[in-house]
Write an enzyme that holds these catalytic residues in place. Structure first.
Site, PDB file in Angstrom:
ATOM      1  N   THR A   9       0.844  -1.188   0.000  1.00  0.00           N
ATOM      2  CA  THR A   9       0.000   0.000   0.000  1.00  0.00           C
ATOM      3  C   THR A   9       0.878   1.236   0.000  1.00  0.00           C
ATOM      4  OG1 THR A   9      -1.724   1.239   1.177  1.00  0.00           O
ATOM      5  CG2 THR A   9      -0.150   0.029   2.522  1.00  0.00           C
ATOM      6  N   LYS A  12       0.541   5.781   3.921  1.00  0.00           N
ATOM      7  CA  LYS A  12       1.465   5.741   5.066  1.00  0.00           C
ATOM      8  C   LYS A  12       0.748   5.476   6.382  1.00  0.00           C
ATOM      9  CE  LYS A  12       1.576  10.729   6.096  1.00  0.00           C
ATOM     10  NZ  LYS A  12       2.458  11.909   6.279  1.00  0.00           N
ATOM     11  N   ASP A  71      -7.778  -4.055   1.675  1.00  0.00           N
ATOM     12  CA  ASP A  71      -8.707  -3.100   1.097  1.00  0.00           C
ATOM     13  C   ASP A  71      -9.796  -2.916   2.135  1.00  0.00           C
ATOM     14  OD1 ASP A  71      -9.309  -1.276  -0.849  1.00  0.00           O
ATOM     15  OD2 ASP A  71     -10.680  -2.591  -1.914  1.00  0.00           O
ATOM     16  N   PHE A 154      -7.403   8.816  10.401  1.00  0.00           N
ATOM     17  CA  PHE A 154      -7.426   9.303   9.021  1.00  0.00           C
ATOM     18  C   PHE A 154      -8.703   8.816   8.353  1.00  0.00           C
ATOM     19  CE2 PHE A 154      -5.446   5.159   9.103  1.00  0.00           C
ATOM     20  CZ  PHE A 154      -5.878   4.520   7.960  1.00  0.00           C
ATOM     21  N   GLY A 155      -8.921   9.227   7.131  1.00  0.00           N
ATOM     22  CA  GLY A 155     -10.095   8.778   6.395  1.00  0.00           C
ATOM     23  C   GLY A 155     -11.396   9.217   7.048  1.00  0.00           C
ATOM     24  N   ASP A 157     -12.449   8.360   9.940  1.00  0.00           N
ATOM     25  CA  ASP A 157     -12.349   8.236  11.400  1.00  0.00           C
ATOM     26  C   ASP A 157     -13.079   9.340  12.170  1.00  0.00           C
ATOM     27  OD1 ASP A 157     -10.916   5.961  10.963  1.00  0.00           O
ATOM     28  OD2 ASP A 157      -9.021   6.691  11.790  1.00  0.00           O
TER      29      ASP A 157
END
Length: 201
Positions: A9, A12, A71, A154-155, A157
């Protein structure tokens, strides 16, 4: 004998989480970012499973080493399981985490409080250097808030609220998140796959 494994991936944050969870293994973790010339895998699968397998298998065959890929998708009940496999690019190619969260909250603006249930689902593929793949899955249930909360993670969250913790993923310390998250659950199962390989060699 597995002495090293490639984390297939370019994210990071995922590398940090995976490395932290695998730290008790005597295995060298090699992030894909160590190979800037490696051609990026096209994530064109229709499912999380397809994408995870493709990433792990391509990396393993290319480098002739063990490889691990994941994924992950956010599946929202009110949106019939979306964004799902398209979670990372929900707001379009090249979008930011904030772009995705804004689109998600806009899509849920008319959703009543009892219809904001969601789950994070993670599928991890572990591939041998010969391309033999095993899968592991983890999931955690939560609720999508109407606003962001927390500055960790991240994302999605900041909008994914975990009732048992009374916090969003972005409000949890990494140590706690890495014990309960969908990725942590999948990785624990993946560790068993790796452990069996090590013991059988």
């Amino acid at each position: 004998m597995i002495t090293e494994i490639i984390i297939a991936t370019g994210n990071k944050h995922k590398v940090e989480e995976i490395s932290a969870i695998l730290k008790d293994f005597n295995i060298k973790v090699i992030p894909m970012t160590s190979f800037p010339s490696y051609p990026k895998t096209a994530e064109d699968g229709k499912t999380l499973e397809e994408n995870a397998v493709k990433k792990a298998k391509e990396a393993a065959l290319y480098f002739k080493k063990w490889a691990l890929a994941d994924d992950t998708g956010l599946e929202v009940d009110y949106l019939n399981g979306e964004p799902g496999v398209y979670s990372a690019r929900y707001a379009g190619d090249g979008c930011s985490y904030d772009d995705n969260n804004k689109k998600l909250l806009a899509a849920l603006k008319d959703a009543p409080s009892g219809k904001r249930n969601a789950q994070f689902r993670c599928v991890i593929a572990v591939s041998s250097p010969e391309g033999e793949v095993s899968l592991a899955e983890g999931k955690i249930f939560g609720i999508i808030l109407g606003h962001s909360a927390g500055d960790k993670g991240f994302g999605y969250d900041p909008v994914f609220f975990v009732p048992e913790q009374n916090k969003t993923f972005a409000e949890l310390d990494a140590e706690v998140k890495n014990k309960i998250s969908h990725r942590a659950q999948a990785l624990q199962k993946a560790k068993e796959i790796i452990r069996q390989v090590k013991s059988n060699k």
